[in-house]
Design a protein around this motif. Structure first.
Motif, PDB file in Angstrom:
ATOM      1  N   ALA A 101       0.834  -1.204   0.000  1.00 31.52           N
ATOM      2  CA  ALA A 101       0.000   0.000   0.000  1.00 31.52           C
ATOM      3  C   ALA A 101       0.872   1.259   0.000  1.00 31.52           C
ATOM      4  O   ALA A 101       0.538   2.250  -0.643  1.00 31.52           O
ATOM      5  N   GLN A 102       1.981   1.223   0.715  1.00 32.93           N
ATOM      6  CA  GLN A 102       2.884   2.370   0.770  1.00 32.93           C
ATOM      7  C   GLN A 102       3.646   2.556  -0.541  1.00 32.93           C
ATOM      8  O   GLN A 102       3.928   3.675  -0.947  1.00 32.93           O
ATOM      9  N   LYS A 103       3.991   1.458  -1.208  1.00 37.51           N
ATOM     10  CA  LYS A 103       4.799   1.516  -2.425  1.00 37.51           C
ATOM     11  C   LYS A 103       4.036   2.087  -3.612  1.00 37.51           C
ATOM     12  O   LYS A 103       4.617   2.705  -4.479  1.00 37.51           O
ATOM     13  N   GLN A 104       2.728   1.830  -3.697  1.00 37.38           N
ATOM     14  CA  GLN A 104       1.927   2.271  -4.832  1.00 37.38           C
ATOM     15  C   GLN A 104       2.531   1.795  -6.155  1.00 37.38           C
ATOM     16  O   GLN A 104       2.833   2.593  -7.042  1.00 37.38           O
ATOM     17  N   LEU A 105       2.717   0.488  -6.275  1.00 38.22           N
ATOM     18  CA  LEU A 105       3.308  -0.088  -7.492  1.00 38.22           C
ATOM     19  C   LEU A 105       2.304  -0.083  -8.636  1.00 38.22           C
ATOM     20  O   LEU A 105       1.098  -0.144  -8.430  1.00 38.22           O
ATOM     21  N   ALA A 106       2.818  -0.042  -9.839  1.00 39.55           N
ATOM     22  CA  ALA A 106       1.982  -0.034 -11.034  1.00 39.55           C
ATOM     23  C   ALA A 106       1.329  -1.396 -11.242  1.00 39.55           C
ATOM     24  O   ALA A 106       1.936  -2.433 -10.948  1.00 39.55           O
ATOM     25  N   PRO A 107       0.093  -1.408 -11.740  1.00 38.72           N
ATOM     26  CA  PRO A 107      -0.557  -2.694 -12.049  1.00 38.72           C
ATOM     27  C   PRO A 107       0.271  -3.484 -13.057  1.00 38.72           C
ATOM     28  O   PRO A 107       0.929  -2.919 -13.916  1.00 38.72           O
ATOM     29  N   GLY A 108       0.239  -4.796 -12.920  1.00 37.24           N
ATOM     30  CA  GLY A 108       0.986  -5.673 -13.807  1.00 37.24           C
ATOM     31  C   GLY A 108       2.354  -6.054 -13.280  1.00 37.24           C
ATOM     32  O   GLY A 108       3.022  -6.906 -13.855  1.00 37.24           O
ATOM     33  N   ALA A 109       2.779  -5.445 -12.179  1.00 37.01           N
ATOM     34  CA  ALA A 109       4.095  -5.763 -11.605  1.00 37.01           C
ATOM     35  C   ALA A 109       4.058  -7.159 -10.985  1.00 37.01           C
ATOM     36  O   ALA A 109       3.107  -7.510 -10.296  1.00 37.01           O
ATOM     37  N   ARG A 110       5.083  -7.964 -11.230  1.00 35.34           N
ATOM     38  CA  ARG A 110       5.185  -9.296 -10.622  1.00 35.34           C
ATOM     39  C   ARG A 110       5.722  -9.141  -9.210  1.00 35.34           C
ATOM     40  O   ARG A 110       6.738  -8.499  -8.995  1.00 35.34           O
ATOM     41  N   LEU A 111       5.031  -9.759  -8.239  1.00 32.88           N
ATOM     42  CA  LEU A 111       5.364  -9.604  -6.832  1.00 32.88           C
ATOM     43  C   LEU A 111       5.161 -10.896  -6.071  1.00 32.88           C
ATOM     44  O   LEU A 111       4.514 -11.821  -6.552  1.00 32.88           O
ATOM     45  N   ARG A 112       5.682 -10.900  -4.860  1.00 30.71           N
ATOM     46  CA  ARG A 112       5.357 -11.919  -3.865  1.00 30.71           C
ATOM     47  C   ARG A 112       4.786 -11.186  -2.670  1.00 30.71           C
ATOM     48  O   ARG A 112       5.364 -10.210  -2.201  1.00 30.71           O
ATOM     49  N   ILE A 113       3.654 -11.657  -2.194  1.00 34.42           N
ATOM     50  CA  ILE A 113       2.985 -11.054  -1.051  1.00 34.42           C
ATOM     51  C   ILE A 113       2.952 -12.079   0.065  1.00 34.42           C
ATOM     52  O   ILE A 113       2.641 -13.246  -0.161  1.00 34.42           O
ATOM     53  N   GLY A 114       3.266 -11.645   1.280  1.00 36.63           N
ATOM     54  CA  GLY A 114       3.235 -12.551   2.426  1.00 36.63           C
ATOM     55  C   GLY A 114       2.415 -11.965   3.552  1.00 36.63           C
ATOM     56  O   GLY A 114       2.372 -10.758   3.751  1.00 36.63           O
ATOM     57  N   GLY A 115       1.754 -12.835   4.289  1.00 36.90           N
ATOM     58  CA  GLY A 115       0.952 -12.415   5.435  1.00 36.90           C
ATOM     59  C   GLY A 115       0.123 -13.568   5.941  1.00 36.90           C
ATOM     60  O   GLY A 115       0.461 -14.736   5.744  1.00 36.90           O
ATOM     61  N   LEU A 116      -0.974 -13.239   6.587  1.00 37.54           N
ATOM     62  CA  LEU A 116      -1.888 -14.234   7.120  1.00 37.54           C
ATOM     63  C   LEU A 116      -3.168 -14.244   6.297  1.00 37.54           C
ATOM     64  O   LEU A 116      -3.607 -13.195   5.817  1.00 37.54           O
ATOM     65  N   VAL A 117      -3.788 -15.424   6.157  1.00 37.01           N
ATOM     66  CA  VAL A 117      -5.081 -15.514   5.495  1.00 37.01           C
ATOM     67  C   VAL A 117      -6.120 -15.006   6.493  1.00 37.01           C
ATOM     68  O   VAL A 117      -6.224 -15.516   7.604  1.00 37.01           O
ATOM     69  N   LYS A 118      -6.865 -13.992   6.111  1.00 37.59           N
ATOM     70  CA  LYS A 118      -7.831 -13.363   7.010  1.00 37.59           C
ATOM     71  C   LYS A 118      -8.979 -14.310   7.330  1.00 37.59           C
ATOM     72  O   LYS A 118      -9.505 -14.990   6.443  1.00 37.59           O
ATOM     73  N   GLU A 119      -9.349 -14.330   8.593  1.00 36.16           N
ATOM     74  CA  GLU A 119     -10.456 -15.180   9.057  1.00 36.16           C
ATOM     75  C   GLU A 119     -11.754 -14.761   8.361  1.00 36.16           C
ATOM     76  O   GLU A 119     -12.073 -13.584   8.289  1.00 36.16           O
ATOM     77  N   GLY A 120     -12.500 -15.745   7.861  1.00 40.67           N
ATOM     78  CA  GLY A 120     -13.799 -15.488   7.244  1.00 40.67           C
ATOM     79  C   GLY A 120     -13.747 -14.855   5.875  1.00 40.67           C
ATOM     80  O   GLY A 120     -14.768 -14.391   5.376  1.00 40.67           O
ATOM     81  N   ALA A 121     -12.586 -14.817   5.248  1.00 41.72           N
ATOM     82  CA  ALA A 121     -12.459 -14.121   3.966  1.00 41.72           C
ATOM     83  C   ALA A 121     -12.178 -15.055   2.795  1.00 41.72           C
ATOM     84  O   ALA A 121     -11.873 -14.585   1.706  1.00 41.72           O
ATOM     85  N   VAL A 122     -12.272 -16.357   2.987  1.00 35.10           N
ATOM     86  CA  VAL A 122     -12.032 -17.300   1.892  1.00 35.10           C
ATOM     87  C   VAL A 122     -13.371 -17.636   1.242  1.00 35.10           C
ATOM     88  O   VAL A 122     -14.301 -18.093   1.908  1.00 35.10           O
ATOM     89  N   THR A 123     -13.482 -17.374  -0.065  1.00 35.14           N
ATOM     90  CA  THR A 123     -14.696 -17.724  -0.808  1.00 35.14           C
ATOM     91  C   THR A 123     -14.302 -18.547  -2.021  1.00 35.14           C
ATOM     92  O   THR A 123     -13.358 -18.201  -2.732  1.00 35.14           O
ATOM     93  N   ARG A 124     -15.033 -19.610  -2.225  1.00 34.51           N
ATOM     94  CA  ARG A 124     -14.758 -20.500  -3.356  1.00 34.51           C
ATOM     95  C   ARG A 124     -15.780 -20.238  -4.447  1.00 34.51           C
ATOM     96  O   ARG A 124     -16.972 -20.187  -4.196  1.00 34.51           O
ATOM     97  N   GLY A 125     -15.289 -20.079  -5.653  1.00 32.30           N
ATOM     98  CA  GLY A 125     -16.160 -19.797  -6.794  1.00 32.30           C
ATOM     99  C   GLY A 125     -16.351 -21.033  -7.642  1.00 32.30           C
ATOM    100  O   GLY A 125     -16.267 -22.165  -7.163  1.00 32.30           O
ATOM    101  N   ASP A 126     -16.585 -20.800  -8.921  1.00 30.15           N
ATOM    102  CA  ASP A 126     -16.782 -21.897  -9.872  1.00 30.15           C
ATOM    103  C   ASP A 126     -15.489 -22.675 -10.053  1.00 30.15           C
ATOM    104  O   ASP A 126     -14.432 -22.085 -10.235  1.00 30.15           O
ATOM    105  N   GLY A 127     -15.588 -23.988 -10.036  1.00 29.36           N
ATOM    106  CA  GLY A 127     -14.427 -24.839 -10.295  1.00 29.36           C
ATOM    107  C   GLY A 127     -13.306 -24.619  -9.293  1.00 29.36           C
ATOM    108  O   GLY A 127     -13.484 -24.774  -8.100  1.00 29.36           O
ATOM    109  N   ARG A 128     -12.152 -24.214  -9.809  1.00 32.96           N
ATOM    110  CA  ARG A 128     -10.973 -24.028  -8.966  1.00 32.96           C
ATOM    111  C   ARG A 128     -10.744 -22.569  -8.569  1.00 32.96           C
ATOM    112  O   ARG A 128      -9.695 -22.227  -8.060  1.00 32.96           O
TER     113      ARG A 128
END
Length: 150
Positions: A43-70
Motif C-alpha cells: 500500500a505504501q509503495k503504490q506499485l503499477a498494475p501488472g508488476a510481478r510480486l510476492r505477497i506474504g501475510g496471514l489468510v484473514k479469518e472469514g475471507a475465503v470464498t470459493r467460486g466456480d471450479g478451482r
C-alpha cells in the motif's frame, strides 16, 4: 610501458569494469531486492498494475470464498492492511484461514492480486522467516515461543 605496467593497467581496467557492472545491476534491482511485500508495504509503495510480486501475510479469518471450479478468492492481511487475492488452481492441503501464506503473481488494475501460486506452511509452527519478521516488526504476531524456521 613495461610488461608489468601493461598487466597492471589491464587488471585495473577489468576491476573498474566489474565494479561498474555490479553497481549498474544493483541500481537496476534496487526496488526488487525485497523477497516479498506485506500488504502494508504494498500500500505504501503504490506499485503499477501488472508488476510481478510476492505477497506474504496471514489468510484473514472469514475471507475465503470459493467460486466456480478451482476459483478461490481470499484476503491476505498483516492486521494493518488487507489485500484481496484471486487464485485459480488447487490450494495446498494445509491452506486455511489464520495461517501464514506467500503468494506469487501480479497486481491487477482493480487492486486485486492475481496469484499464480500459493505457498502455505507445512506444519503447525512454521511461518516463513520473512513473514514472521514482518509481522513481529508490526507487533501483530508473537509466535508460540519458537523461532520461525527458514
Amino acid at each position: 610501458m613495461t610488461r608489468k605496467g601493461k598487466r597492471l593497467v589491464l587488471i585495473g581496467g577489468a576491476l573498474a569494469a566489474l565494479a561498474l557492472a555490479v553497481g549498474l545491476v544493483l541500481f537496476a534491482l534496487r526496488d526488487n531486492i525485497v523477497f516479498f511485500y506485506t500488504p502494508s508495504e504494498l500500500a505504501q509503495k503504490q506499485l503499477a498494475p501488472g508488476a510481478r510480486l510476492r505477497i506474504g501475510g496471514l489468510v484473514k479469518e472469514g475471507a475465503v470464498t470459493r467460486g466456480d471450479g478451482r476459483n478461490v478468492a481470499f484476503v491476505v492481511t498483516d492486521r494493518t492492511s488487507d489485500l484481496r487475492v484471486a487464485y485459480t488452481g488447487l490450494l495446498p492441503d494445509l491452506f486455511r484461514e489464520g495461517q501464514g501464506v506467500v503468494v506469487d503473481g501480479t497486481l491487477a488494475p482493480d487492486g486485486v492480486f492475481r496469484a499464480d501460486s500459493v505457498l502455505a506452511k507445512h506444519d503447525e509452527r512454521y511461518m516463513p522467516r520473512d513473514v514472521a519478521d514482518a509481522l513481529k516488526k508490526q507487533g501483530v504476531w508473537k509466535g508460540d515461543g519458537t523461532e520461525a524456521k527458514q
